[in-house]
Enzyme design. Structure first.
Site, PDB file in Angstrom:
ATOM      1  N   SER A 124       0.856  -1.185   0.000  1.00 26.49           N
ATOM      2  CA  SER A 124       0.000   0.000   0.000  1.00 26.49           C
ATOM      3  C   SER A 124       0.893   1.237   0.000  1.00 26.49           C
ATOM      4  CB  SER A 124      -0.894  -0.019   1.252  1.00 26.49           C
ATOM      5  OG  SER A 124      -1.711   1.126   1.312  1.00 26.49           O
ATOM      6  N   CYS A 125       0.311   2.385  -0.366  1.00 27.13           N
ATOM      7  CA  CYS A 125       1.059   3.653  -0.312  1.00 27.13           C
ATOM      8  C   CYS A 125       0.031   4.770  -0.243  1.00 27.13           C
ATOM      9  CB  CYS A 125       1.991   3.791  -1.518  1.00 27.13           C
ATOM     10  SG  CYS A 125       1.145   3.745  -3.115  1.00 27.13           S
ATOM     11  N   GLY A 126       0.194   5.845  -1.006  1.00 30.20           N
ATOM     12  CA  GLY A 126      -0.800   6.900  -1.043  1.00 30.20           C
ATOM     13  C   GLY A 126      -1.913   6.598  -2.029  1.00 30.20           C
ATOM     14  N   TRP A 160      -3.745   4.237   0.784  1.00 27.52           N
ATOM     15  CA  TRP A 160      -4.126   5.041   1.943  1.00 27.52           C
ATOM     16  C   TRP A 160      -5.157   6.123   1.605  1.00 27.52           C
ATOM     17  CZ3 TRP A 160      -4.318   4.153   6.767  1.00 27.52           C
ATOM     18  CH2 TRP A 160      -4.630   5.196   7.648  1.00 27.52           C
TER      19      TRP A 160
END
Length: 277
Positions: free
Chosen positions: A235-237, A264
């Site tokens: 996951s990330c932004g 996120w």
């Protein structure tokens, strides 16, 4: 057929005249980068622009960078002249930032003959290899066919379930400051913090001087955090830098990985989801 998911600028340069080669310029701006680029845009000679934001993202959703349906992806890839037997190299202007997202999209669509240019345009320019000013190219429609691999893509409900699964590890590619909720999110509507039971691995930690670290170094990094987990979810932004971790895992020889597409931005803007600080 490529043997690795990255290719050096020297190897690309020596294969520039290959008949089935397609070079994709996958550049997007970092949301955290407020600087403006005033220099005239240049691209690797013969490259075609792969427009992540406006062409290869789902416009029917409010979330940025959401992957297209297999049918749409196939049509758009064909429009770029991509064939079943194409050999694709993807790169970006930053180094290795958005190009792994494109590499991952093709993995999701079941296409293996693709590599990320290690070091991207900065490394290419350092060797003074040929560049050109982008121009509109007449592209012959390709015959690219999707062989969709849905297990490589995760949604919010999948991640919610994974939180309690001892065999799955959620790995966050954002900066440690954003992971811990110390730094504000670049999108005002998104809360701070991280997914419970996830671990922090900022994408910058698997790179060195704009290139990916060695397979041996990457394996050591992933071995340290994964602790014998059977599956990794990145996951990330918005799904861009999570794909850098997916590339790193691939180079480390880890096979069972997936990307949380909403990442996120979706998690932190959805009500009633658990958040840790």
């Amino acid at each position: 057929m490529l043997t690795k998911s990255i290719i050096s600028v020297d190897d690309l340069y020596h294969n520039l005249d290959s008949e089935n080669l397609i070079i994709l310029d996958c550049t997007i701006a970092k949301i955290t980068d407020k600087s403006t680029i005033s220099e005239e845009k240049k691209q690797i000679k013969g490259a075609v622009f792969f427009d992540i934001k406006n062409v290869f993202s789902d416009k029917e959703t409010s979330l940025p960078n959401t992957v297209l349906s297999p049918k749409e992806f196939q049509e758009k890839a064909q429009d770029l002249g991509i064939n079943k037997d194409s050999f694709i190299v993807c790169y970006d202007d930053i180094g290795i930032y958005a190009s792994p997202r494109v590499w991952w999209m093709f993995q999701l669509m079941g296409f293996q003959n693709i590599a990320v240019l290690d070091g991207g345009l900065p490394k290419w320019n350092s060797k003074k290899y040929p560049v050109e000013v982008p121009c509109k190219k007449q592209l012959k429609k390709g015959n690219f066919i999707v062989n969709y691999k849905p297990k490589k893509l995760k949604f919010t409900q999948d991640v919610l379930t994974a939180i309690e699964d001892q065999n799955i590890l959620i790995v966050d590619a954002r900066s440690k400051g954003r992971f811990l909720g110390i730094d504000e999110e670049p999108r005002k509507e998104v809360k701070s913090g991280h997914i419970p039971n996830s671990v922090s691995l900022p994408y910058s930690e698997i790179q060195e001087n704009g290139k990916m670290k060695s397979s041996k170094a990457l394996k050591a990094i992933f071995d340290k955090i994964s602790k014998n987990k059977k599956e990794l979810i990145f996951s990330c932004g918005t799904g861009i830098t999570a794909s850098i971790l997916a590339l790193g895992a691939d180079l480390a020889g880890i096979e069972k990985v997936a990307v949380y597409d909403g990442s996120w931005t979706e998690w932190g803007s959805t009500e009633n989801l658990p958040i840790e600080l």
